[in-house]
Design an enzyme around this catalytic site. Structure first.
Site, short mmCIF file in Angstrom:
data_model
loop_
_atom_site.label_atom_id
_atom_site.label_comp_id
_atom_site.label_asym_id
_atom_site.label_seq_id
_atom_site.Cartn_x
_atom_site.Cartn_y
_atom_site.Cartn_z
N HIS A 17 0.84 -1.20 0.00
CA HIS A 17 0.00 0.00 0.00
C HIS A 17 0.87 1.25 0.00
CE1 HIS A 17 -3.06 -2.62 2.32
NE2 HIS A 17 -3.56 -2.44 1.11
N LYS A 41 -17.60 -7.61 7.61
CA LYS A 41 -16.23 -8.09 7.72
C LYS A 41 -15.78 -8.08 9.17
CE LYS A 41 -13.13 -7.46 4.07
NZ LYS A 41 -12.14 -6.62 3.39
N ARG A 90 -1.39 -6.56 -7.86
CA ARG A 90 -0.26 -7.43 -7.54
C ARG A 90 -0.09 -8.54 -8.55
NH1 ARG A 90 -2.34 -9.40 -2.00
NH2 ARG A 90 -4.17 -9.24 -3.31
N SER A 127 -2.75 -7.76 2.88
CA SER A 127 -3.16 -7.58 4.27
C SER A 127 -3.55 -8.91 4.90
CB SER A 127 -4.33 -6.59 4.37
OG SER A 127 -3.91 -5.30 4.04
#
Length: 152
Positions: A17, A41, A90, A127
């Site tokens: 990030h 979440k 990514r 993450s």
């Protein structure tokens, strides 16, 4: 003025990030890091902790601000008068996922998504991987910015 929203959960902020944000600052006049809140979440870090990680990491970057939000990112873009959504990629799986969202956002709002590829040295970091390393007592410090390391 070119304003971009960089949305995400940032649970926690990673070196990936940080790399995307640093490389995006020359491209935009302002970058708003928008930490999303999703009641469905389960986060490892509170919204206050996630916001603090980002604020402290970028406290000396005048182009970067940090907010929290709920709802659609395109609605946030309209509220803040941002014309761009910034996203990091990514791998090909990220691209396929993000491409569908970008097409939907453009269809609904005319907001463009700008993709930056992560640096080769951080492309493996996510993450969720960092959270797994933390849960299992691993050396997470190699995966997150310095200020995140100090605060955990």
């Amino acid at each position: 003025m070119k304003k971009a929203i960089f949305p995400g959960s940032f649970d926690p902020l990673t070196l990936g990030h940080e790399d995307i944000i640093k490389r995006a600052t020359p491209l935009f006049d302002e970058i708003v890091i928008a930490i999303g809140v999703n009641s469905e979440k389960k986060y490892m870090f509170s919204i206050a902790e996630r916001k603090r990680f980002v604020e402290e990491t970028f406290k000396n970057e005048r182009k970067v601000s940090v907010i929290t939000y709920e709802g659609l990112t395109i609605d946030l873009c309209h509220r803040l008068k941002a014309d761009f959504i910034l996203r990091g990629l990514r791998n090909p799986a990220d691209f396929e996922f993000e491409k569908a969202i970008a097409h939907t956002n453009r269809k609904l709002s005319k907001i463009e998504t700008v993709f930056l590829l992560t640096a080769a040295g951080t492309s493996y970091i996510s993450s969720s991987i960092v959270r797994d390393v933390i849960r299992n007592g691993g050396e997470y410090e190699k995966l997150v910015p310095d200020l995140v390391r100090v605060k955990m």
